[in-house]
Design a protein around this motif. Structure first.
Motif, short mmCIF file in Angstrom:
data_model
loop_
_atom_site.label_atom_id
_atom_site.label_comp_id
_atom_site.label_asym_id
_atom_site.label_seq_id
_atom_site.Cartn_x
_atom_site.Cartn_y
_atom_site.Cartn_z
N GLU A 1 -12.50 -19.91 1.18
CA GLU A 1 -13.96 -20.36 0.34
C GLU A 1 -13.45 -21.91 1.32
N GLU A 2 -12.73 -22.54 0.20
CA GLU A 2 -12.28 -23.88 1.26
C GLU A 2 -11.28 -23.45 2.58
N ALA A 3 -10.21 -22.54 3.04
CA ALA A 3 -10.54 -22.62 4.77
C ALA A 3 -11.83 -22.71 5.68
N ILE A 4 -12.76 -21.70 4.75
CA ILE A 4 -13.40 -21.64 5.63
C ILE A 4 -15.00 -22.43 6.20
N ASN A 5 -15.39 -23.20 4.78
CA ASN A 5 -15.77 -24.93 4.98
C ASN A 5 -14.98 -25.72 5.98
N ALA A 6 -13.58 -25.63 6.08
CA ALA A 6 -12.27 -26.49 6.46
C ALA A 6 -12.73 -26.14 8.21
N PHE A 7 -13.35 -24.52 8.13
CA PHE A 7 -13.24 -24.49 9.65
C PHE A 7 -14.87 -24.75 10.40
N PHE A 8 -15.80 -24.54 9.47
CA PHE A 8 -16.88 -24.94 10.39
C PHE A 8 -17.67 -26.06 10.25
N LEU B 1 -14.21 -17.94 16.42
CA LEU B 1 -13.90 -17.24 15.81
C LEU B 1 -12.59 -16.65 15.84
N GLU B 2 -11.97 -16.51 16.57
CA GLU B 2 -10.80 -15.42 16.42
C GLU B 2 -9.60 -16.74 16.32
N HIS B 3 -9.58 -17.95 16.73
CA HIS B 3 -8.38 -19.09 16.23
C HIS B 3 -9.02 -18.83 15.11
N MET B 4 -10.03 -18.69 14.09
CA MET B 4 -10.33 -19.02 12.33
C MET B 4 -9.33 -18.20 12.10
N GLN B 5 -9.86 -16.58 12.67
CA GLN B 5 -9.14 -15.09 12.16
C GLN B 5 -7.94 -15.66 11.99
N GLU B 6 -7.17 -15.64 13.10
CA GLU B 6 -5.73 -15.95 13.56
C GLU B 6 -5.09 -17.00 11.79
N ILE B 7 -5.62 -18.19 12.57
CA ILE B 7 -5.40 -19.21 10.85
C ILE B 7 -4.99 -18.53 9.79
N ILE B 8 -6.13 -18.02 9.22
CA ILE B 8 -6.34 -16.96 8.25
C ILE B 8 -5.03 -16.29 7.46
N ALA B 9 -4.68 -15.17 9.06
CA ALA B 9 -3.86 -14.61 8.75
C ALA B 9 -3.32 -15.36 8.56
N ALA B 10 -2.42 -16.23 9.25
CA ALA B 10 -1.25 -16.90 9.40
C ALA B 10 -0.92 -17.62 7.89
N ASP B 11 -2.15 -17.80 7.80
CA ASP B 11 -2.36 -19.03 6.04
C ASP B 11 -1.47 -18.84 4.95
N VAL C 1 -7.92 -10.51 7.94
CA VAL C 1 -9.59 -9.85 7.93
C VAL C 1 -10.58 -9.82 9.19
N THR C 2 -11.14 -9.05 9.30
CA THR C 2 -12.45 -8.67 10.06
C THR C 2 -13.45 -9.50 9.62
N PHE C 3 -13.90 -9.26 10.41
CA PHE C 3 -15.99 -10.59 10.43
C PHE C 3 -16.76 -9.89 11.42
#
Length: 307
Positions: free
Chosen positions: A116-123, A153-163, A168-170
């Motif tokens: 949740e923190e990662a999502i809020n930070a991205f948006f 959104l693709e960048h967000m997915q890649e960062i979540i996968a790495a960190d 995750v699939t959106f």
């Protein structure tokens, strides 16, 4: 596991959705997969409660409730209980539109707060993350200007996968009026997402408008799904160069020049294959309705070729 619990204690005595008004009437537990369930306190003997505490993690009642905003959205979107939470917001504070971004991971989210923190930070703005299970949920995005694009959104997915080590699939929904029948639109998107996950091919950012095709075709009778490609494609195989050229031609809005660039073919070669297709099938691809049926037939052929 939850189904087994329900069979043991009775459907009416088991809850998996804590309710603001009744959750104190239940004893709450969490499975090793972080699935939460509650059993009416009056339905449990001391021996049964002790056994459940040995098998599962006992939860304190004050820790199982979602924040009020998340709880309202959860009840409304997944169970059509209550009203659209935006009905009660000040008219001046309403966003111009709402978008649902559904997410799913094959792994359990053991640290939901980090996600949740990662999502809020991205948006860079407050979004509401509503969980349906330890693997999936939805991000509710309030939009007042332009929504984030595909690259973001693709960048967000890649960062979540790495960190966060989560693959995750959106599925990105469309924009809706904040006071629309959001439950109905959400449910259609959610069902579409589940269908898309069953046929996903190395894609992590899915778009509702594109994946809707899979969902619509799934309602065709199975026999028709099998026979429609043969009916319109005259037993062509998916690797037939004529068919692959036809598909690109349809995707390029019936533009021969764009097709030749996309397929790395000479323009004359493209035109020859299109003419050959029309000759073999008797279908003129320049007509929208004919082209649409052929596109659906090719899509169904691809699906059957994968199984």
């Amino acid at each position: 596991m939850i189904d087994k619990i329900k069979s043991l204690f009775g459907e009416e005595s088991v809850s998996v959705t804590p309710d603001q008004n009744t959750y104190m009437d239940y004893s709450w537990f969490s499975t090793e997969n972080q699935e939460i369930f509650g059993i009416k306190t009056g339905s449990l003997t001391v021996e049964q409660n002790n056994l459940l505490e040995c098998l599962f993690t006992k939860l304190e009642s004050n820790t199982i409730m979602m924040p009020s905003a998340q709880s309202e959205w959860f009840q409304y979107l997944y169970f059509n209980k209550g009203h659209n939470p935006l009905f009660f917001e000040n008219e001046n504070e309403l966003p111009s539109s709402i978008r649902f971004i559904h997410f799913y991971s094959n792994q359990l989210f053991t640290h939901k707060v980090e996600f949740e923190e990662a999502i809020n930070a991205f948006f860079h703005k407050e979004v509401i993350v509503v969980w349906n299970s330890a693997k999936e949920g939805v991000i509710i995005e309030k939009i007042n200007d332009q929504p984030f694009n595909k690259e973001f959104l693709e960048h967000m997915q890649e960062i979540i996968a790495a960190d966060l080590y989560h693959d995750v699939t959106f599925l990105v929904g469309k924009r809706y009026s904040p006071l629309a029948n959001l439950y109905l639109y959400f449910d259609i998107e959610h069902q579409c997402f589940k269908k898309a996950l069953s046929v996903k091919r190395q894609k992590h950012i899915l778009w509702f408008s594109k994946e809707m095709l899979h969902y619509i075709l799934s309602f065709l009778p199975e026999q028709l799904q099998k026979e429609l490609p043969n009916l319109f494609l005259n037993d062509m195989k998916i690797d037939d160069p004529i068919l692959s050229t036809v598909k690109i031609y349809l995707q390029q809005n019936l533009n021969v020049t764009a097709t030749s660039k996309k397929a790395f073919l000479h323009r004359n070669t493209v035109q020859y294959r299109l003419d050959k297709f029309s000759e073999q099938t008797g279908i003129d691809l320049k007509h929208f309705e004919d082209g649409l049926v052929i596109f659906l037939a090719i899509h169904l052929l691809e699906l059957t070729s994968e199984t």
